[in-house]
Design a protein around this motif. Structure first.
Motif, PDB file in Angstrom:
ATOM      1  N   ASP A 450     -32.111 -45.426 -92.637  1.00 54.03           N
ATOM      2  CA  ASP A 450     -33.492 -45.404 -92.144  1.00 54.03           C
ATOM      3  C   ASP A 450     -33.482 -45.550 -90.624  1.00 54.03           C
ATOM      4  O   ASP A 450     -33.144 -46.608 -90.088  1.00 54.03           O
ATOM      5  N   PHE A 451     -33.850 -44.489 -89.942  1.00 51.20           N
ATOM      6  CA  PHE A 451     -33.863 -44.496 -88.483  1.00 51.20           C
ATOM      7  C   PHE A 451     -35.170 -45.107 -87.983  1.00 51.20           C
ATOM      8  O   PHE A 451     -36.246 -44.858 -88.535  1.00 51.20           O
ATOM      9  N   ASP A 452     -35.068 -45.889 -86.941  1.00 48.67           N
ATOM     10  CA  ASP A 452     -36.242 -46.519 -86.342  1.00 48.67           C
ATOM     11  C   ASP A 452     -37.038 -45.493 -85.537  1.00 48.67           C
ATOM     12  O   ASP A 452     -36.472 -44.674 -84.809  1.00 48.67           O
ATOM     13  N   ASP A 453     -38.382 -45.601 -85.664  1.00 42.43           N
ATOM     14  CA  ASP A 453     -39.255 -44.757 -84.856  1.00 42.43           C
ATOM     15  C   ASP A 453     -39.440 -45.314 -83.451  1.00 42.43           C
ATOM     16  O   ASP A 453     -39.778 -44.583 -82.529  1.00 42.43           O
ATOM     17  N   GLU A 454     -39.219 -46.624 -83.325  1.00 43.52           N
ATOM     18  CA  GLU A 454     -39.503 -47.290 -82.059  1.00 43.52           C
ATOM     19  C   GLU A 454     -38.332 -48.184 -81.679  1.00 43.52           C
ATOM     20  O   GLU A 454     -37.556 -48.622 -82.529  1.00 43.52           O
ATOM     21  N   LEU A 455     -38.236 -48.449 -80.391  1.00 46.55           N
ATOM     22  CA  LEU A 455     -37.249 -49.371 -79.848  1.00 46.55           C
ATOM     23  C   LEU A 455     -37.968 -50.507 -79.140  1.00 46.55           C
ATOM     24  O   LEU A 455     -39.052 -50.314 -78.582  1.00 46.55           O
ATOM     25  N   VAL A 456     -37.397 -51.680 -79.201  1.00 46.17           N
ATOM     26  CA  VAL A 456     -37.947 -52.801 -78.437  1.00 46.17           C
ATOM     27  C   VAL A 456     -37.806 -52.489 -76.953  1.00 46.17           C
ATOM     28  O   VAL A 456     -36.735 -52.086 -76.485  1.00 46.17           O
ATOM     29  N   ARG A 457     -38.888 -52.667 -76.231  1.00 46.13           N
ATOM     30  CA  ARG A 457     -38.856 -52.358 -74.796  1.00 46.13           C
ATOM     31  C   ARG A 457     -38.313 -53.565 -74.042  1.00 46.13           C
ATOM     32  O   ARG A 457     -38.946 -54.619 -73.955  1.00 46.13           O
ATOM     33  N   ASP A 458     -37.127 -53.420 -73.526  1.00 52.08           N
ATOM     34  CA  ASP A 458     -36.476 -54.465 -72.751  1.00 52.08           C
ATOM     35  C   ASP A 458     -35.590 -53.788 -71.709  1.00 52.08           C
ATOM     36  O   ASP A 458     -35.482 -52.547 -71.686  1.00 52.08           O
ATOM     37  N   PRO A 459     -34.950 -54.520 -70.835  1.00 45.97           N
ATOM     38  CA  PRO A 459     -34.102 -53.880 -69.820  1.00 45.97           C
ATOM     39  C   PRO A 459     -33.003 -52.999 -70.414  1.00 45.97           C
ATOM     40  O   PRO A 459     -32.665 -51.956 -69.853  1.00 45.97           O
ATOM     41  N   ALA A 460     -32.469 -53.409 -71.571  1.00 47.71           N
ATOM     42  CA  ALA A 460     -31.397 -52.622 -72.178  1.00 47.71           C
ATOM     43  C   ALA A 460     -31.910 -51.260 -72.646  1.00 47.71           C
ATOM     44  O   ALA A 460     -31.266 -50.222 -72.431  1.00 47.71           O
ATOM     45  N   SER A 461     -33.082 -51.245 -73.292  1.00 51.02           N
ATOM     46  CA  SER A 461     -33.622 -49.965 -73.769  1.00 51.02           C
ATOM     47  C   SER A 461     -34.065 -49.098 -72.599  1.00 51.02           C
ATOM     48  O   SER A 461     -33.955 -47.869 -72.649  1.00 51.02           O
ATOM     49  N   ALA A 462     -34.580 -49.715 -71.521  1.00 51.08           N
ATOM     50  CA  ALA A 462     -34.951 -48.935 -70.336  1.00 51.08           C
ATOM     51  C   ALA A 462     -33.719 -48.280 -69.724  1.00 51.08           C
ATOM     52  O   ALA A 462     -33.759 -47.109 -69.312  1.00 51.08           O
ATOM     53  N   LEU A 463     -32.605 -49.028 -69.699  1.00 47.88           N
ATOM     54  CA  LEU A 463     -31.357 -48.446 -69.190  1.00 47.88           C
ATOM     55  C   LEU A 463     -30.855 -47.348 -70.128  1.00 47.88           C
ATOM     56  O   LEU A 463     -30.297 -46.338 -69.681  1.00 47.88           O
ATOM     57  N   GLY A 464     -31.072 -47.532 -71.435  1.00 53.54           N
ATOM     58  CA  GLY A 464     -30.711 -46.483 -72.381  1.00 53.54           C
ATOM     59  C   GLY A 464     -31.496 -45.204 -72.126  1.00 53.54           C
ATOM     60  O   GLY A 464     -30.955 -44.098 -72.203  1.00 53.54           O
TER      61      GLY A 464
END
Length: 811
Positions: A450-464
């Motif tokens: 099950d793939f996530d539709d959303e990611l938690v917005r944090d510095p790591a995801s912004a860098l991703g």
């Protein structure tokens, strides 16, 4: 405490470019352009690691989230360390030409065997004619022929001696052999024979009859001697051919001593070549005399020059690991393979050399990736895949055979054992429908990724996100992005999921935005893509799709669609709805009105009555009816008859996001208090009067703002939203600017009481210890009106000639 408008900072969560740690994406290493999906990745690793039956994978999630890329990368990383699967070949079945046999060989040996067999056929074409042209063969065959001639001559000589003793001569005529009496060494003519004494004639006739009997015996023996001679010659032919074939095949067989199946096949080839050695001899005009006139038999099977070929169905390199195959068109024949045909003399014919591999053959021993929707749309493909996975073998069958549309004899290739891990990709609703409707599905696909539709917005995801931008820039040859442009892309990722604490994982949409921003950068002659270019791409995308939204605003401005954005009205409120057209969604206000009168305690949902209201909307209306009944005039029967409607809606209405607006309109009608039309409302309500979160909050706010702005300068308008939706706000810049200037306001409300106070400008009131609402409050006026309805209804039912006066709310 009174509800105050949200501050401009609460309306939008910025991404600070300075915190990204780079000036442009040219400073970043281009990765694999995959957004982290750790939970999905761990599930994939589990699914491909467990090797038991039925543990195939189904990756569910919306298209565009990188399912295929992540799965393919994970599978390829795993496959490189796994053994290379076997080669598979189809060969002629000498016992039954219609059932080709399958040979399993180590990787790389299939093509080697094919080349060796081609060389063997070439060598046989040289060796077999050579032995029949040798002196040994000529000597031995000539000896057999001479032996037959000698035996025939001896028999005829003995017959001649017997005839001579009886004064009879054996003569050969054009019609055969005949016997005639002789005198003085000369045959007697008929006249001379009849001139002989009668006794002499009788003796000669008796001698001739006896000699004819002996001659018949000799003539009957000659075909037997000829047949025996032919058999001896055929034995000689086989002996000579066998000697030539044996040496060649034994030499070839030494290379495949480790493969018993190949050795057994070569033994069958040797026996068949010896049986049909004449196929390797020259044409008739060059054949030896003893073979002249021979023609090839018309037996079953392929042409003779195909008979000894090797059809390498699947060949692998000795290195490279297990295969990873993506079947982009999973039709039946693409999965299981097919049997081709050739046109010959107006008919279609085939043989084992025309068997072709399918995706299951190519992925056998490795991994097969399929798109679920494409698979289900192909006739019989889904049922075929299930059947083969359950059977554990690949059977090549055409749809014509399965459906019995063709009854002609065709090939039935030997099945090949199936060892494959299948990964299907599909939307969530496809997965859940298969679980519900197909009981075999859960037995075959036990691992749900099950793939996530959303990611938690944090510095790591912004860098991703930044790394994804750098990878796309490298892959699509785009201009580098400034840090501010990447920050704006991150902000847009939050806007796409309507949540300032989350980011979308739908990277296809982000990739499209990057390419469009690069276009606008080029149009502006920018060396780098700036935040303004990204914003221009977003605006241009909206402009390409907002024809319907603009048309609705125009009709509202022209007065065709009745919406008030100033003044006050009783029983009327501006509700907000979201319309979705493809990938574009926009908000638009709708007028909601309520009318009340004495009745039987029912709230009529006009949308439901005319079958325009969906089940969720009906649920919302019933909830507000429960709220009214459970909050006011508890000691009196609910004697209310009310009607609610969305004005000027001509399509379906669904969802409960307008239930709070409908409740405000109903309370306004009951309390006879006007509602401020400069405010719009969204939010659902529960039976306790709590305002609950809804979807599309950004589009709804912007839709009302656009409607107000289309009529002139925005001055004092605003929107009531659920307080739970504050974390979802990612509003446009012009809306934020209006809010910062005090010309537009967004009010977060948690209860119906807070909302009604904002809309009417009067306190909602609280119920005191004596059970009464605060005097002059909205709730007090509502309850007084409902009590009045109840008392009047009681008086009417009691037959009073004069109904008591209705309790009027304080003014």
């Amino acid at each position: 405490m009174p509800v105050t408008p949200l501050s401009p900072n609460a309306l939008y969560r910025r991404c600070d470019p300075d915190q990204l740690g780079f000036a442009t994406t040219a400073e970043l290493e281009a990765g694999d352009a995959l957004i982290p999906q750790e939970r999905a990745r761990h599930t994939i690793e589990f699914g491909i690691g467990i090797r038991h039956s039925g543990y195939n994978l189904f990756a569910l999630g919306p298209s565009g989230t990188g399912k295929l890329a992540l799965i393919r990368r994970t599978l390829e990383e795993r496959a490189t360390a796994e053994p290379v699967p076997s080669d598979w070949c189809y060969v002629f079945n000498f016992a039954n030409a219609h059932r080709p046999r399958a040979l399993r060989l180590p990787p790389g040996r299939g093509n080697t065997l094919r080349r060796d067999m081609e060389q063997l056929v070439t060598d046989l074409h040289r060796a077999i004619p050579g032995v029949f042209e040798s002196d040994e063969y000529r000597t031995r065959s000539q000896a057999l022929e001479e032996e037959l001639e000698e035996r025939q001559e001896q028999a005829m000589g003995a017959l001649r001696e017997m005839a001579k003793e009886k004064d009879v001569v054996l003569l050969q005529t054009p019609t055969g052999f005949t016997l005639a009496p002789i005198r003085n060494g000369k045959p007697l003519g008929p006249e001379e024979f009849h001139a002989l004494p009668k006794k002499e004639q009788t003796r000669i006739e008796a001698d001739i009859d006896a000699l004819q009997a002996e001659m018949r015996k000799v003539m009957h023996q000659m075909p037997v001697w000829k047949k025996r001679s032919d058999e001896q010659i055929e034995e000689l032919n086989r002996e000579m051919a066998g000697g030539a074939v044996r040496s060649l095949i034994e030499t070839l067989g030494e290379r495949y001593q480790d493969l018993p199946a190949v050795v057994a096949y070569l033994d069958e080839v040797q026996a068949d070549v010896v049986e049909h050695f004449r196929q390797f001899l020259p044409t008739q005009d060059k054949q030896p005399p003893f073979l002249a006139g021979w023609t090839p038999p018309n037996g079953d099977g392929p042409p003779w020059h195909h008979r000894y070929r090797i059809n390498v169905l699947l060949g692998h390199d000795q290195n490279g690991g297990a295969p990873v195959v993506y079947a982009d068109l999973p039709a039946h024949h693409q999965l299981v393979g097919r049997i081709e045909h050739r046109a010959h003399l107006g008919a279609l014919e085939t043989d084992f050399t025309m068997i072709r591999a399918g995706a299951l053959h190519e992925a056998n021993g490795g991994y097969l990736i399929l798109d679920a929707l494409k698979l289900l749309l192909q006739p019989f493909a889904w049922e075929t895949l299930k059947r083969l996975l359950q059977a554990g073998e690949i059977r090549i069958e055409s749809l014509a055979q399965i459906t019995s549309l063709i009854s002609t004899l065709s090939l039935e290739p030997e099945p090949i054992p199936l060892d494959v891990k299948v990964v299907m990709l599909g939307e969530r609703h496809i997965y859940y429908l298969l679980c519900q409707l197909d009981p075999e599905f859960r037995e075959l696909f036990k691992v749900a990724v099950d793939f996530d539709d959303e990611l938690v917005r944090d510095p790591a995801s912004a860098l991703g996100y930044a790394r994804f931008v750098a990878a796309e820039v490298h892959r699509a040859a785009l201009r580098p992005f400034e840090a501010a442009a990447v920050a704006h892309v991150v902000e847009h990722g939050a806007r796409l999921v309507d949540d300032n604490e989350r980011l979308t994982s739908h990277m296809r949409s982000i990739g499209d935005l990057l390419r469009e921003a690069d276009y606008w950068a080029g149009a502006s002659d920018h060396a780098l893509v700036t935040a303004a270019d990204v914003e221009q791409a977003i605006r241009a995308r909206i402009e390409r799709a907002d024809r319907i939204a603009r048309r609705l605003r125009e009709e509202t401005t022209r007065g065709t669609i009745l919406i008030d954005t100033d003044g006050e009205r009783i029983g009327q409120v501006n509700g907000l709805a979201v319309m979705a057209l493809g990938d574009f969604a926009f908000g638009h206000p709708s007028r909601i009105t309520a009318r009340v009168r004495l009745g039987k305690g029912e709230v009529i949902d006009i949308e439901r009555e005319v079958k325009l209201g969906g089940p969720l909307h009906t649920k919302g209306v019933l909830i507000l009816q429960g709220f009214i009944a459970g909050r006011y005039a508890l000691e009196h029967p609910l004697s209310l008859s009310a009607s609610l409607v969305f004005e000027q809606t001509y399509g379906g209405v669904d969802g409960d996001s307008a239930s709070s607006a409908e409740l405000y309109a109903l309370l306004s009608a009951l309390a006879e208090l006007p509602i401020c039309q400069s405010l719009a409302v969204t939010g659902s309500v529960n039976q306790r009067g709590e305002i609950q979160a809804i979807g599309g909050v950004n589009e709804k706010i912007e839709g009302f703002y656009d409607t107000c702005a289309a009529r002139g300068p925005v001055t004092g308008q605003g929107v009531l939203i659920p307080a739970a939706n504050v974390k979802h706000l990612m509003l446009r810049a012009d809306v934020r600017e209006a809010a910062a200037a005090g010309r537009f306001a967004i009010y977060p409300v948690t209860t119906v009481d807070e909302g009604i106070e904002l809309l009417t400008g009067m306190p909602a009131g609280t119920r005191g210890a004596d059970g009464r609402w605060s005097p002059g409050s909205v709730n007090a006026r509502v309850e007084a009106r409902l009590v009045g309805f109840s008392e009047r209804l009681r008086a009417l039912r009691g037959g009073d000639t004069q109904a008591p006066p209705t309790a009027e709310p304080p003014r």
